[in-house]
Design a protein around this motif. Structure first.
Motif, PDB file in Angstrom:
ATOM      1  N   ASN A  90       0.332  20.335   3.902  1.00  0.00           N
ATOM      2  CA  ASN A  90       0.322  21.113   3.580  1.00  0.00           C
ATOM      3  C   ASN A  90      -1.265  20.794   1.914  1.00  0.00           C
ATOM      4  N   CYS A  91       0.109  20.581   1.689  1.00  0.00           N
ATOM      5  CA  CYS A  91      -0.219  20.462   0.045  1.00  0.00           C
ATOM      6  C   CYS A  91      -0.066  19.145  -1.361  1.00  0.00           C
ATOM      7  N   GLY A  92      -0.009  18.265  -0.305  1.00  0.00           N
ATOM      8  CA  GLY A  92       0.782  16.790  -0.779  1.00  0.00           C
ATOM      9  C   GLY A  92       1.718  16.558  -1.684  1.00  0.00           C
ATOM     10  N   HIS A  93       2.164  18.121  -2.366  1.00  0.00           N
ATOM     11  CA  HIS A  93       3.313  17.032  -2.720  1.00  0.00           C
ATOM     12  C   HIS A  93       4.809  16.161  -1.934  1.00  0.00           C
ATOM     13  N   LEU A  94       5.462  15.657  -2.526  1.00  0.00           N
ATOM     14  CA  LEU A  94       6.244  15.043  -2.631  1.00  0.00           C
ATOM     15  C   LEU A  94       7.414  15.446  -1.808  1.00  0.00           C
ATOM     16  N   THR A  95       7.748  15.242  -0.271  1.00  0.00           N
ATOM     17  CA  THR A  95       9.264  15.818   0.442  1.00  0.00           C
ATOM     18  C   THR A  95       9.746  14.717   0.797  1.00  0.00           C
ATOM     19  N   ASN A  96      10.976  15.033   1.238  1.00  0.00           N
ATOM     20  CA  ASN A  96      11.836  14.022   1.842  1.00  0.00           C
ATOM     21  C   ASN A  96      12.217  14.047   3.224  1.00  0.00           C
ATOM     22  N   LYS A  97      11.823  15.603   3.953  1.00  0.00           N
ATOM     23  CA  LYS A  97      11.881  15.463   4.958  1.00  0.00           C
ATOM     24  C   LYS A  97      11.050  17.040   5.278  1.00  0.00           C
ATOM     25  N   GLY A  98      10.703  16.480   7.374  1.00  0.00           N
ATOM     26  CA  GLY A  98       9.587  17.431   7.777  1.00  0.00           C
ATOM     27  C   GLY A  98       8.200  16.594   7.662  1.00  0.00           C
ATOM     28  N   LEU A 121      11.765   8.960  -3.688  1.00  0.00           N
ATOM     29  CA  LEU A 121      10.694   8.248  -2.135  1.00  0.00           C
ATOM     30  C   LEU A 121       9.981   9.798  -2.036  1.00  0.00           C
ATOM     31  N   GLY A 122       9.259   9.586  -1.447  1.00  0.00           N
ATOM     32  CA  GLY A 122       9.010  10.964   0.036  1.00  0.00           C
ATOM     33  C   GLY A 122       7.677  10.566  -0.016  1.00  0.00           C
ATOM     34  N   TYR A 123       6.717  11.406   0.562  1.00  0.00           N
ATOM     35  CA  TYR A 123       6.147  11.238   1.553  1.00  0.00           C
ATOM     36  C   TYR A 123       5.020  12.721   1.742  1.00  0.00           C
ATOM     37  N   PRO A 124       3.639  12.401   0.834  1.00  0.00           N
ATOM     38  CA  PRO A 124       3.166  13.347   1.029  1.00  0.00           C
ATOM     39  C   PRO A 124       3.223  14.710   2.333  1.00  0.00           C
ATOM     40  N   CYS A 125       3.498  15.804   1.600  1.00  0.00           N
ATOM     41  CA  CYS A 125       3.284  17.224   2.522  1.00  0.00           C
ATOM     42  C   CYS A 125       1.748  17.809   3.383  1.00  0.00           C
ATOM     43  N   GLU A 147       1.095  -1.557   0.484  1.00  0.00           N
ATOM     44  CA  GLU A 147      -0.361  -0.232  -0.264  1.00  0.00           C
ATOM     45  C   GLU A 147       1.038   1.493  -0.231  1.00  0.00           C
ATOM     46  N   ARG A 148      -0.048   2.519  -0.675  1.00  0.00           N
ATOM     47  CA  ARG A 148       1.027   3.331  -0.549  1.00  0.00           C
ATOM     48  C   ARG A 148       1.160   4.158   0.688  1.00  0.00           C
ATOM     49  N   GLU A 149       0.104   4.379   1.193  1.00  0.00           N
ATOM     50  CA  GLU A 149       0.673   4.327   2.458  1.00  0.00           C
ATOM     51  C   GLU A 149       1.622   3.791   3.848  1.00  0.00           C
ATOM     52  N   MET A 150       2.052   2.963   3.213  1.00  0.00           N
ATOM     53  CA  MET A 150       2.546   2.125   3.889  1.00  0.00           C
ATOM     54  C   MET A 150       4.035   2.053   3.679  1.00  0.00           C
ATOM     55  N   LEU A 151       4.341   2.397   2.352  1.00  0.00           N
ATOM     56  CA  LEU A 151       5.332   3.468   1.738  1.00  0.00           C
ATOM     57  C   LEU A 151       5.821   4.772   2.077  1.00  0.00           C
ATOM     58  N   TYR A 152       4.751   4.945   2.719  1.00  0.00           N
ATOM     59  CA  TYR A 152       5.156   6.503   3.401  1.00  0.00           C
ATOM     60  C   TYR A 152       5.543   6.902   4.588  1.00  0.00           C
ATOM     61  N   LYS A 153       4.916   5.581   5.482  1.00  0.00           N
ATOM     62  CA  LYS A 153       5.275   5.132   6.712  1.00  0.00           C
ATOM     63  C   LYS A 153       6.919   5.292   6.899  1.00  0.00           C
ATOM     64  N   TRP A 154       7.420   4.232   5.981  1.00  0.00           N
ATOM     65  CA  TRP A 154       8.188   3.475   5.940  1.00  0.00           C
ATOM     66  C   TRP A 154       9.668   4.927   5.871  1.00  0.00           C
ATOM     67  N   VAL A 155       8.846   5.485   4.713  1.00  0.00           N
ATOM     68  CA  VAL A 155      10.254   6.652   4.517  1.00  0.00           C
ATOM     69  C   VAL A 155      10.388   8.148   5.890  1.00  0.00           C
ATOM     70  N   ARG A 156       8.658   8.605   6.253  1.00  0.00           N
ATOM     71  CA  ARG A 156       9.115   9.241   7.454  1.00  0.00           C
ATOM     72  C   ARG A 156       9.070   8.808   8.693  1.00  0.00           C
ATOM     73  N   LYS A 157       9.251   7.382   9.129  1.00  0.00           N
ATOM     74  CA  LYS A 157      10.280   6.604   9.598  1.00  0.00           C
ATOM     75  C   LYS A 157      12.081   6.384   9.343  1.00  0.00           C
ATOM     76  N   GLY A 158      12.457   6.575   8.415  1.00  0.00           N
ATOM     77  CA  GLY A 158      13.892   6.854   8.202  1.00  0.00           C
ATOM     78  C   GLY A 158      13.926   5.445   7.267  1.00  0.00           C
ATOM     79  N   ARG A 159      13.104   4.369   7.587  1.00  0.00           N
ATOM     80  CA  ARG A 159      13.483   3.164   7.483  1.00  0.00           C
ATOM     81  C   ARG A 159      13.771   3.170   5.352  1.00  0.00           C
ATOM     82  N   LEU A 160      13.505   3.811   4.637  1.00  0.00           N
ATOM     83  CA  LEU A 160      13.447   3.590   3.371  1.00  0.00           C
ATOM     84  C   LEU A 160      14.315   5.406   2.970  1.00  0.00           C
TER      85      LEU A 160
END
Length: 136
Positions: free
Chosen positions: A88-96, A82-86, A61-74
């Motif tokens: 505010n706007c939903g654009h992919l980001t890598n930090k914060g 790779l990234g996860y949605p901002c 699932e897409r949300e699972m990928l986002y979770k792993w990137v947020r936690k720093g596993r990927l």
């Protein structure tokens, strides 16, 4: 101290200790999915795969990928697409929580607010002028 919670994935009871948000069985399934994704990304031709390609190829699932990137596993440094949605706007980001554009906009708005606040404070200080009269 552990508390009894329902697993958000399978709705079974588990002892929540603060380490995992899901029960042991679901945590094991997540770990198995992570290994599948990690093996997929380790292949040279897949390192630049984007989120859509990873979801299509692995079934994760897409949300699972986002979770792993947020936690720093990927790490986006190793897997640049790779990234996860901002938040505010939903654009992919890598930090914060916010992307660079939203951070810039927020900083700009904050500077504008602070300048307006300073202007209001200056006006208040000017209005406090006291006038003395010579009346006795």
């Amino acid at each position: 101290m552990a508390e009894l919670r329902n697993c958000p994935m399978c709705d079974s009871f588990f002892n929540y200790t603060g380490l995992r948000e899901v029960c042991h069985n679901c945590a094991q399934k997540e770990e198995d999915m992570y290994q599948i994704v990690y093996r997929f990304l380790r292949k040279r031709e897949n390192r630049a795969a984007n989120v859509d390609r990873i979801v299509e190829a692995t079934g994760v699932e897409r949300e699972m990928l986002y979770k792993w990137v947020r936690k720093g596993r990927l790490h986006p440094a190793v897997f640049p697409s790779l990234g996860y949605p901002c938040d505010n706007c939903g654009h992919l980001t890598n930090k914060g929580k916010l992307c660079e554009k939203c951070q810039g906009e927020m900083k700009s708005e904050l500077r504008t607010f602070e300048a307006a606040q300073e202007f209001r404070n200056d006006i208040k200080r000017r209005d406090r002028t006291t006038y003395l009269s010579d009346k006795k």
